[in-house]
Design a protein around this motif. Structure first.
Motif, PDB file in Angstrom:
ATOM      1  N   SER A 173       4.692  10.983   4.489  1.00  0.00           N
ATOM      2  CA  SER A 173       3.617  10.306   3.762  1.00  0.00           C
ATOM      3  C   SER A 173       2.249  10.680   4.319  1.00  0.00           C
ATOM      4  O   SER A 173       1.270  10.748   3.562  1.00  0.00           O
ATOM      5  CB  SER A 173       3.823   8.794   3.824  1.00  0.00           C
ATOM      6  OG  SER A 173       3.771   8.328   5.166  1.00  0.00           O
ATOM      7  N   VAL A 174       2.144  10.942   5.632  1.00  0.00           N
ATOM      8  CA  VAL A 174       0.872  11.392   6.201  1.00  0.00           C
ATOM      9  C   VAL A 174       0.502  12.760   5.641  1.00  0.00           C
ATOM     10  O   VAL A 174      -0.643  12.999   5.210  1.00  0.00           O
ATOM     11  CB  VAL A 174       0.949  11.429   7.737  1.00  0.00           C
ATOM     12  CG1 VAL A 174      -0.304  12.070   8.322  1.00  0.00           C
ATOM     13  CG2 VAL A 174       1.116  10.033   8.297  1.00  0.00           C
TER      14      VAL A 174
ATOM     15  N   TRP B 271      12.664   7.434  -0.904  1.00  0.00           N
ATOM     16  CA  TRP B 271      12.119   7.753  -2.221  1.00  0.00           C
ATOM     17  C   TRP B 271      11.256   6.606  -2.751  1.00  0.00           C
ATOM     18  O   TRP B 271      10.209   6.840  -3.361  1.00  0.00           O
ATOM     19  CB  TRP B 271      13.266   8.051  -3.168  1.00  0.00           C
ATOM     20  CG  TRP B 271      12.833   8.301  -4.587  1.00  0.00           C
ATOM     21  CD1 TRP B 271      12.958   7.470  -5.649  1.00  0.00           C
ATOM     22  CD2 TRP B 271      12.208   9.483  -5.074  1.00  0.00           C
ATOM     23  NE1 TRP B 271      12.450   8.047  -6.783  1.00  0.00           N
ATOM     24  CE2 TRP B 271      11.979   9.292  -6.460  1.00  0.00           C
ATOM     25  CE3 TRP B 271      11.807  10.691  -4.481  1.00  0.00           C
ATOM     26  CZ2 TRP B 271      11.374  10.255  -7.249  1.00  0.00           C
ATOM     27  CZ3 TRP B 271      11.206  11.647  -5.275  1.00  0.00           C
ATOM     28  CH2 TRP B 271      10.997  11.427  -6.638  1.00  0.00           C
ATOM     29  N   ARG B 272      11.688   5.376  -2.510  1.00  0.00           N
ATOM     30  CA  ARG B 272      10.961   4.222  -3.040  1.00  0.00           C
ATOM     31  C   ARG B 272       9.650   3.976  -2.301  1.00  0.00           C
ATOM     32  O   ARG B 272       8.660   3.548  -2.907  1.00  0.00           O
ATOM     33  CB  ARG B 272      11.850   2.981  -2.955  1.00  0.00           C
ATOM     34  CG  ARG B 272      11.173   1.682  -3.326  1.00  0.00           C
ATOM     35  CD  ARG B 272      12.168   0.546  -3.406  1.00  0.00           C
ATOM     36  NE  ARG B 272      12.890   0.347  -2.172  1.00  0.00           N
ATOM     37  CZ  ARG B 272      12.468  -0.430  -1.169  1.00  0.00           C
ATOM     38  NH1 ARG B 272      11.318  -1.053  -1.271  1.00  0.00           N
ATOM     39  NH2 ARG B 272      13.199  -0.575  -0.078  1.00  0.00           N
ATOM     40  N   SER B 273       9.603   4.234  -0.991  1.00  0.00           N
ATOM     41  CA  SER B 273       8.454   3.843  -0.180  1.00  0.00           C
ATOM     42  C   SER B 273       7.470   4.970   0.080  1.00  0.00           C
ATOM     43  O   SER B 273       6.356   4.707   0.559  1.00  0.00           O
ATOM     44  CB  SER B 273       8.933   3.288   1.169  1.00  0.00           C
ATOM     45  OG  SER B 273       9.857   2.235   0.988  1.00  0.00           O
TER      46      SER B 273
ATOM     47  N   HIS C 168       3.184   4.352   0.838  1.00  0.00           N
ATOM     48  CA  HIS C 168       2.580   4.586   2.146  1.00  0.00           C
ATOM     49  C   HIS C 168       1.649   5.796   2.120  1.00  0.00           C
ATOM     50  O   HIS C 168       0.656   5.831   2.869  1.00  0.00           O
ATOM     51  CB  HIS C 168       3.669   4.770   3.199  1.00  0.00           C
ATOM     52  CG  HIS C 168       4.382   3.506   3.543  1.00  0.00           C
ATOM     53  ND1 HIS C 168       5.504   3.077   2.871  1.00  0.00           N
ATOM     54  CD2 HIS C 168       4.120   2.551   4.479  1.00  0.00           C
ATOM     55  CE1 HIS C 168       5.913   1.922   3.378  1.00  0.00           C
ATOM     56  NE2 HIS C 168       5.095   1.588   4.351  1.00  0.00           N
ATOM     57  N   ALA C 169       1.934   6.788   1.266  1.00  0.00           N
ATOM     58  CA  ALA C 169       1.019   7.923   1.149  1.00  0.00           C
ATOM     59  C   ALA C 169      -0.338   7.477   0.618  1.00  0.00           C
ATOM     60  O   ALA C 169      -1.388   7.935   1.095  1.00  0.00           O
ATOM     61  CB  ALA C 169       1.623   8.988   0.236  1.00  0.00           C
ATOM     62  N   LEU C 170      -0.336   6.570  -0.344  1.00  0.00           N
ATOM     63  CA  LEU C 170      -1.605   6.058  -0.872  1.00  0.00           C
ATOM     64  C   LEU C 170      -2.345   5.232   0.179  1.00  0.00           C
ATOM     65  O   LEU C 170      -3.579   5.253   0.240  1.00  0.00           O
ATOM     66  CB  LEU C 170      -1.352   5.237  -2.132  1.00  0.00           C
ATOM     67  CG  LEU C 170      -0.869   6.020  -3.359  1.00  0.00           C
ATOM     68  CD1 LEU C 170      -0.662   5.080  -4.536  1.00  0.00           C
ATOM     69  CD2 LEU C 170      -1.861   7.117  -3.728  1.00  0.00           C
ATOM     70  N   ILE C 171      -1.608   4.490   0.998  1.00  0.00           N
ATOM     71  CA  ILE C 171      -2.250   3.727   2.071  1.00  0.00           C
ATOM     72  C   ILE C 171      -2.916   4.673   3.067  1.00  0.00           C
ATOM     73  O   ILE C 171      -4.077   4.477   3.479  1.00  0.00           O
ATOM     74  CB  ILE C 171      -1.230   2.820   2.777  1.00  0.00           C
ATOM     75  CG1 ILE C 171      -0.672   1.771   1.808  1.00  0.00           C
ATOM     76  CG2 ILE C 171      -1.864   2.147   3.988  1.00  0.00           C
ATOM     77  CD1 ILE C 171      -1.680   0.787   1.310  1.00  0.00           C
ATOM     78  N   PHE C 172      -2.206   5.719   3.463  1.00  0.00           N
ATOM     79  CA  PHE C 172      -2.795   6.703   4.385  1.00  0.00           C
ATOM     80  C   PHE C 172      -3.979   7.425   3.741  1.00  0.00           C
ATOM     81  O   PHE C 172      -4.966   7.734   4.410  1.00  0.00           O
ATOM     82  CB  PHE C 172      -1.734   7.715   4.815  1.00  0.00           C
ATOM     83  CG  PHE C 172      -0.841   7.221   5.915  1.00  0.00           C
ATOM     84  CD1 PHE C 172      -1.349   6.909   7.156  1.00  0.00           C
ATOM     85  CD2 PHE C 172       0.520   7.069   5.701  1.00  0.00           C
ATOM     86  CE1 PHE C 172      -0.518   6.452   8.179  1.00  0.00           C
ATOM     87  CE2 PHE C 172       1.357   6.612   6.703  1.00  0.00           C
ATOM     88  CZ  PHE C 172       0.840   6.304   7.941  1.00  0.00           C
TER      89      PHE C 172
ATOM     90  N   THR D  98       4.609  -3.046   8.310  1.00  0.00           N
ATOM     91  CA  THR D  98       5.111  -3.384   6.973  1.00  0.00           C
ATOM     92  C   THR D  98       6.404  -2.651   6.649  1.00  0.00           C
ATOM     93  O   THR D  98       7.312  -3.227   6.032  1.00  0.00           O
ATOM     94  CB  THR D  98       4.053  -3.073   5.915  1.00  0.00           C
ATOM     95  OG1 THR D  98       3.629  -1.700   6.039  1.00  0.00           O
ATOM     96  CG2 THR D  98       2.861  -3.986   6.055  1.00  0.00           C
ATOM     97  N   SER D  99       6.517  -1.390   7.061  1.00  0.00           N
ATOM     98  CA  SER D  99       7.764  -0.662   6.825  1.00  0.00           C
ATOM     99  C   SER D  99       8.901  -1.235   7.657  1.00  0.00           C
ATOM    100  O   SER D  99      10.059  -1.237   7.222  1.00  0.00           O
ATOM    101  CB  SER D  99       7.576   0.825   7.131  1.00  0.00           C
ATOM    102  OG  SER D  99       7.264   1.031   8.497  1.00  0.00           O
TER     103      SER D  99
END
Length: 318
Positions: A109-110, A188-190, A194-198, A242-243
């Motif tokens: 995700s980063v 796949w779901r998360s 998390h990419a948008l959060i980063f 959160t994860s």
């Protein structure tokens, strides 16, 4: 003796007292609509939040099948919980699935956040929506899709392995196959969320810092290690905690994919699935409530450990 005369306040003191009383009355009159406007949230929270929480704590000290009379058993269910082999197996299963899913997910995700924030990538809005869609898709639908992918007999992955002349894998029978299937669903779901959060964290870093570092001759690795990572530490802390919380509460994926028993050998039995099995399948609601409080203790412990691990580099540098 005659009673002492009643002392009346001076006339100049009556006016401030009256003004203060009028102000309090006016403030209360204006505050009532404000309190009424926020009252629905607190009423709903008290009914669906505080009351279930307090009732579950009370229920953890009772033996109850949901219909008959409750029987007070004290700390017996908590002491049994500490010696319950199935409960400890559910903790180990949950941690293994969490590690298999969250460490790759946070790493990818980063990288994905850098790509989604890069001006060199075209159609960035489309990719952001596409990666975020699995997060808002029904978990049951995702579990059904992944069951068709990882099915032992007719799964698409085994069909691909057959085409490549490789041995088939019993994904939903093998202990690690079960965990990999569940971890793939969580990954796949998360990932998009998390990419948008980063990505939001990256966009909050002033570009002036990068420009100054480039003028000073810093390499890309130095910029990432000295600027990006330190400024992303609050975001990293948020995503890790959160994860961890969501990873410890995995339920729908194993329940739909494997059933209430967690598959062969209970290899997919997570803590929440074990709680569901004891409370709603075996009708041991008191013990299910005790499992819930045990789950709370595990989540709090690992959230604290994650906070300590993520915060330690910042304290060392300071």
């Amino acid at each position: 003796m005659s009673p002492p005369p009643i002392m009346e306040p001076p006339s100049d003191a009556v006016i401030p007292i009256a003004i203060a009383g009028a102000r309090r009355h006016s403030t209360a009159r204006h505050a009532i609509p404000l309190y009424l406007s926020i009252a629905p949230f607190y009423i709903l929270f008290a009914i669906f939040g505080l009351f279930p929480l307090a009732f579950s704590l009370y229920l953890s000290f009772q033996k109850w099948d949901g219909i008959g009379t409750m029987q007070f058993v004290g700390l017996h269910q908590f002491t049994y919980l500490l010696t319950d082999a199935y409960f400890w197996q559910s903790i180990v299963n949950t941690l293994e699935i969490w590690l298999l899913a969250n460490i790759p997910m946070l790493t990818v995700s980063v990288v994905l956040a850098f790509l989604l924030a890069s001006p060199l990538v075209k159609l960035r809005s489309f990719y952001r929506i596409a990666f975020f869609l699995p997060h808002i898709t029904s978990l049951v639908a995702l579990a059904i899709i992944f069951s068709s992918l990882f099915s032992n007999q007719f799964g698409l992955l085994n069909a691909l392995l057959t085409v490549l002349r490789l041995p088939r894998i019993a994904w939903l029978s093998d202990p690690w196959g079960i965990k990999i299937a569940l971890a793939a669903m969580i990954f796949w779901r998360s990932l998009g969320y998390h990419a948008l959060i980063f990505m939001a964290g990256l966009q909050n870093i002033p570009s002036v810092l990068y420009e100054a570092a480039q003028i000073d001759g810093a390499t890309s690795r130095q910029i990432f290690a000295r600027i990006t990572l330190p400024l992303l530490r609050p975001v990293i802390l948020f995503t890790v905690i959160t994860s961890t919380i969501s990873g410890m509460q995995v339920f729908t994926e194993p329940q739909v994919l494997l059933g209430n028993d967690g598959g062969p050998g209970r290899q997919g039995m997570t803590m929440v699935l074990y709680l569901y099995q004891q409370a709603f399948a075996n009708y041991q609601f008191g013990y299910g409530a005790a499992i819930g409080w045990g789950l709370f203790a595990v989540i709090a412990l690992f959230s604290l450990l994650n906070w300590i691990v993520v915060q330690r580099p910042g304290k060392h540098q300071s």
